[in-house]
Structures are given as C-alpha cells and as structure tokens.
Design a protein around this motif. Structure first.
Motif, mmCIF file in Angstrom:
data_model
loop_
_atom_site.group_PDB
_atom_site.id
_atom_site.type_symbol
_atom_site.label_atom_id
_atom_site.label_comp_id
_atom_site.label_asym_id
_atom_site.label_seq_id
_atom_site.Cartn_x
_atom_site.Cartn_y
_atom_site.Cartn_z
ATOM 1 N N HIS A 43 -9.099 -8.477 -4.470
ATOM 2 C CA HIS A 43 -10.531 -8.775 -4.419
ATOM 3 C C HIS A 43 -11.225 -8.162 -5.634
ATOM 4 C CE1 HIS A 43 -14.462 -8.499 -1.799
ATOM 5 N NE2 HIS A 43 -14.581 -9.296 -2.856
ATOM 6 N N HIS A 49 -9.864 -4.330 -6.172
ATOM 7 C CA HIS A 49 -9.116 -3.586 -5.155
ATOM 8 C C HIS A 49 -8.273 -4.559 -4.353
ATOM 9 C CE1 HIS A 49 -12.886 -4.854 -3.186
ATOM 10 N NE2 HIS A 49 -12.143 -4.964 -2.092
ATOM 11 N N ASP A 51 -7.222 -5.536 -0.372
ATOM 12 C CA ASP A 51 -7.572 -5.320 1.029
ATOM 13 C C ASP A 51 -6.354 -5.567 1.905
ATOM 14 O OD1 ASP A 51 -10.474 -4.731 0.960
ATOM 15 O OD2 ASP A 51 -10.624 -6.724 0.073
ATOM 16 N N ARG A 53 -4.846 -5.959 5.512
ATOM 17 C CA ARG A 53 -5.366 -6.334 6.828
ATOM 18 C C ARG A 53 -4.229 -6.515 7.823
ATOM 19 N NH1 ARG A 53 -10.420 -7.139 4.904
ATOM 20 N NH2 ARG A 53 -10.652 -8.375 3.001
#
Ligand code: MN
Length: 275
Positions: A43, A49, A51, A53
């Motif tokens: 992102h 960075h 992410d 999930r």
C-alpha cells in the motif's frame, strides 16, 4: 468483561466515505473456520507499507508492516495493528483516489493461514499469535508478538491511524521462524509484483486512472511524495504505450480463434461407438 467492544468493522466504516471510496463495504462475513484466508497488500499511501491481514470471525485482522515481511528469523519487523477489515478487502487491488489511505493498493500475496493454537482470541489477548502461512510468497511458520508499547506513541505509529481502540498496545513484531521457508532472500524486492494482476504499482495506476494525480497528489513531500510522483509518470507512459499497441494487438484475437479451430479440426472427435 469490563472492556467495551466496538461493533465489528465500525472503525473501518468510520474512517472512510464508502459512498466515494472504491474499497469494499463494511460487511462481516463469517465463513466458518476452514480454511482461513490471509493476504498481504502493498500500500503506497502516506508511507509505503505492507498490510498483513488474517481472517478471523468474519473479518480480517490487520497489521501495517512498514518494511514488509522478512524471511530472515533474525529480522523482526514492526507491525502496527490497525482496524479490522472486511473479508472482501482480501481481493481488493486498485486506486484510492482521496481520503483515508489514498494511494495505490496491490495484492502482493494471498493464501491461507492456520493458527497454532485454535483459540485465536486468547492468543491475541496474550499478545503472542503463532501461525503458519500458505501463500504464493510467504509460507511456513511465523509469529506476531505484541511489544511493550515503546512504538505506540511514536510519530511513525500515528501515520497508520488510531489502532483498534481496544485499549491494548498496537505495536507488534512480525517474525519468521526458522524452517524450510526462511532465509536471507529479500522477498519484497525478489517478488515485488501483484499476485492478482502481475502488475507493479504503476501498472495498477495505469490500468485504472493514470491521470488522476497529475495534479494534486495525495502525498507531496519527502521520499514517498517523490516515489508517488515517479509512479504517476511511469503510469502515464504505460498508458501512452498501451494506447499505441492495443489496436495492433486486436487482429491476434482472430488468429487465436483460427488456431484453436485448426487444433479442433486436426484432432477428430472419437464417436461414442468407435470402440
Ligand atoms: Mn494500509
């Protein structure tokens, strides 16, 4: 329990204008436990960075990992826990033109995850979540360990939003355990592209809205601003190149059809009665 629990995905919905954002709706989707989905999204927003999930109880538990995952067990990566995301977010790739998280999202890895201890809530509470990943890029044994909170008040922590609002520290470390899938290979530079589109950030931008940030970019200054400016320029060039080659490619569709017709002709069908 005295702790006041937020409604699932309340934070997610509050941070975004979902009538304008291309991001998925705040829908909780309990799908049973097996298999549990995981993904990592690259992102480029106010900072680049990754992410991480992990699907749990109908949502995706989420951590923003500024430097991305490392396959080297000696390299502990800071992972700031952020608001839970909808399960549908796991397939999202695209451009967020403005507002919270404005930037480009790439689906960098996806697959399934398995917690070592079946009681994920207890592991989260304890601040020690051991699990295995089975993705395209990330595999094998990992752990997320909550830190004592020394990063929680840092300025860099703030740029990932206010966390989950559950009163606990939100800085964790993401660590690879030593196994067949660990090593010194820098996976973020070795395998930088999307597992969904095979594109890089500029390809994703070029495919959707290459002109969107020619003026008024969401990030202007610093390293990230410069990176975004470069990606916007590359996307514009890609768009120009594609506009020039797409018409030339069209006839090949006809070739494809005739080739498969030939193949079908060259291999006559056996009739049911031929044996
Ligand atoms: Mn993010």
């Amino acid at each position: 329990m005295p702790t006041e629990k937020l409604r699932p995905l309340e934070d997610y919905a509050r941070k975004r204008d979902l009538t304008k954002s291309p991001e998925p709706a705040a829908t909780v989707k309990p799908r049973g436990d097996q298999p549990r989905f995981f993904c990592v999204q690259k992102h480029l927003a106010s900072h680049l960075h990754y992410d991480l999930r992990l699907e749990h109880n109908g949502v995706l538990l989420s951590w923003a990992v500024p430097k991305g995952p490392s396959l080297d067990p000696r390299t502990k990566r800071l992972a700031m826990q952020v608001e839970d995301h909808p399960v549908d977010y796991g397939d999202f790739e695209g451009v967020i033109p403005e507002g919270y998280g404005a930037g480009i999202v790439m689906l960098w890895d996806r697959g399934t995850w398995t917690p070592v201890s079946p009681d994920v809530d207890a592991s989260l509470k304890k601040g020690d979540l051991k699990f295995t990943l089975d993705g395209y890029k990330l595999k094998g044994s990992w752990v997320l360990v909550r830190t004592s909170g020394r990063y929680d008040r840092s300025r860099s922590a703030d740029s990932y939003g206010p966390g989950r609002g559950d009163g606990q520290g939100r800085s964790w470390l993401l660590i690879k355990h030593r196994d067949d899938w660990s090593g010194e290979l820098d996976i973020t530079t070795f395998a930088p592209r999307s597992v969904k589109s095979d594109g890089d950030l500029e390809d994703i931008l070029a495919a959707e809205a290459p002109d969107i940030w020619r003026t008024n970019r969401p990030v202007k200054g610093g390293e990230t601003g410069a990176l975004l400016a470069e990606i916007v320029e590359r996307a514009a060039r890609l768009k120009a190149i594609r506009a020039a080659i797409v018409p030339a490619r069209r006839p090949s569709k006809t070739t494809g059809t005739s080739r498969s017709t030939k193949r079908a002709r060259a291999k006559p069908k056996k009739t049911a009665r031929s044996s």
